[in-house]
Motif scaffolding. Structure first.
Motif, PDB file in Angstrom:
ATOM      1  N   HIS A   1     -18.632 -16.697 -67.676  1.00 19.23           N
ATOM      2  CA  HIS A   1     -19.283 -16.007 -68.790  1.00 19.23           C
ATOM      3  C   HIS A   1     -18.639 -16.397 -70.126  1.00 19.23           C
ATOM      4  O   HIS A   1     -19.332 -16.649 -71.122  1.00 19.23           O
TER       5      HIS A   1
ATOM      6  N   HIS B   1     -14.317  -8.153 -67.332  1.00 20.13           N
ATOM      7  CA  HIS B   1     -14.987  -7.365 -66.288  1.00 20.13           C
ATOM      8  C   HIS B   1     -13.961  -6.532 -65.533  1.00 20.13           C
ATOM      9  O   HIS B   1     -12.791  -6.902 -65.429  1.00 20.13           O
TER      10      HIS B   1
ATOM     11  N   ASP C   1     -14.651 -12.576 -72.588  1.00 21.45           N
ATOM     12  CA  ASP C   1     -15.344 -11.624 -71.717  1.00 21.45           C
ATOM     13  C   ASP C   1     -14.323 -10.853 -70.882  1.00 21.45           C
ATOM     14  O   ASP C   1     -13.200 -11.324 -70.653  1.00 21.45           O
TER      15      ASP C   1
HETATM   16 MG    MG Z   1     -19.677 -10.903 -68.507  1.00 16.77          MG
END
Ligand code: MG
Length: 393
Positions: free
Chosen positions: A277, A245, A243
């Protein structure tokens, strides 16, 4: 067999002890047994009861959050006292407004093997008019008195004795009176306090599966007693998660379940905890049950600003629902800043708490990308995770 009781059933679940005899590094009720936390077995059995009204979970103050994550919305939490008796008394205060004729079960979380059969026998006895009912088992071994440190004395008549277990069932007003009036030495259960008031105690058949988890070896014994089949029909499944961000100003930084002081925070629909995540996706990957976006779509306003430990707890519960166990997780956080090292062990502890596994089974690593790419320019943080699960075949 069971009749739905005319009065509601309340349960007090004692998890106040920290199990220092067990050789474990945290309360034994947080250990994993047959793919779910020891504590969860009792919660599931009690909340499934006919007539069930409310569960009050008594926890050690310093482990409150770990218990809260496992219990979810299924229990009200209260903090235990210095003794077992005081812990029950604290829980009785929490249900002070409950009517006197309710049935209340008092159970030790260290006895996860509670079955619907035993619960039905206990509740039926109190619903039929008994002040209290307890599960008992005969004594199979020969018993002798202790005559000295290494000397066996005269035999004791084992047919005159029973072993007493929990859960124990009471009419609530009787249990309240027993606690209000007790003046004896510290009792080891509640039935002896009720008996001291002159009430008869009804004995019903207990179960070997209600064996108390005391030592580490008891985990394997309990899996056998409870008929949990984990060996011979299991497979190892490995899942990976990734993941990214974006880093922005004016937001708190949530990483690995911790709020870390930093000049920037991660932007996203939830709290944007990129590490949790990736871990969630790794577990879902090992289960082959989609990804975090398919279970928690960003289009759903419900997850706006959500704390990401809920996503990871969901994945943990999916493993339990499949009868599996999380064996190990390995997380790599990729960023130039902040430095992860100072937070590594707190992060491991937090993730272990959410997943209800030992901290030794949680690895947290970090790397930079030598100034290269979006992570190198500090535009975002990436995370990779690998989860190893044991699943029923
Ligand atoms: Mg995420």
């Amino acid at each position: 067999m069971t009749i739905a009781p005319a009065c509601p059933v309340y349960a007090l679940l004692l998890a106040g002890g920290v199990g220092i005899r067990s050789g474990l590094d945290r309360p034994k009720q947080l250990e994993t047994l047959g793919g779910k936390p020891v504590l969860r077995w009792s919660i599931d059995a009690l909340t499934a009861l006919p007539g069930f009204a409310r569960l009050t979970l008594v926890v050690p103050e310093e482990w409150r959050n770990d218990h809260a994550v496992i219990a979810g919305s299924d229990a009200d939490l209260c903090v235990g006292g210095a003794t077992r008796r005081q812990s029950v008394a604290n829980a009785l205060v929490e249900i002070a407004e409950v009517p006197a004729d309710a049935i209340v079960l008092v159970h030790d979380a260290a006895r996860p093997g509670v079955s619907a059969d035993v619960l039905a026998r206990l509740i039926d006895a109190v619903a039929a008019g008994a002040a209290a009912a307890i599960p008992v088992l005969p004594v199979a071994d020969t018993l002798v008195a202790r005559a000295g440190p290494r000397a066996a004395g005269a035999p004791v008549d084992r047919d005159a004795l029973w072993r007493v277990q929990t859960p124990q069932a009471f009419r609530l007003d009787v249990l309240r009176a027993a606690h209000a009036q007790w003046t004896g030495a510290e009792p080891t259960d509640d039935a002896q306090m009720v008996r001291a008031l002159g009430h008869d105690i009804t004995a019903v058949a207990g179960s070997e599966a209600l064996h108390k988890l005391t030592f580490r070896d008891d985990i394997a014994l309990l899996e056998s007693l409870m008929g949990i089949e984990m060996t011979g029909s299991t497979r190892i499944a490995v899942g990976m998660g990734y993941d990214v961000h974006r880093l922005v100003t004016g937001k708190p930084l949530w990483l690995g379940g911790l709020n870390i002081p930093h000049s920037h925070g991660l932007s996203g629909h939830s709290d944007a905890d990129v590490a949790l995540h990736a871990l969630t996706d790794a577990i879902l990957g090992a289960l082959a049950e989609g990804d975090i976006g398919s279970h928690f779509p960003p289009s759903d306003a419900k997850w706006k600003g959500a704390a990401s430990d809920a996503f990871l707890a969901f994945a943990r519960d999916r493993v339990a629902a499949r009868g599996g166990a999380i064996e190990h997780v390995d997380l790599t956080i990729i960023c130039e800043a902040p430095k992860i090292g100072p937070h590594r062990d707190a992060m491991r502890a937090r993730i272990a708490g959410i997943l209800a596994i030992k901290i030794e089974h949680v690895s947290v690593k970090a790397t930079t990308t030598e100034g290269l790419g979006f992570t190198g320019r500090g535009e975002g943080i990436a995370a990779q995770a690998v989860a190893t699960l044991k699943l029923k075949d």
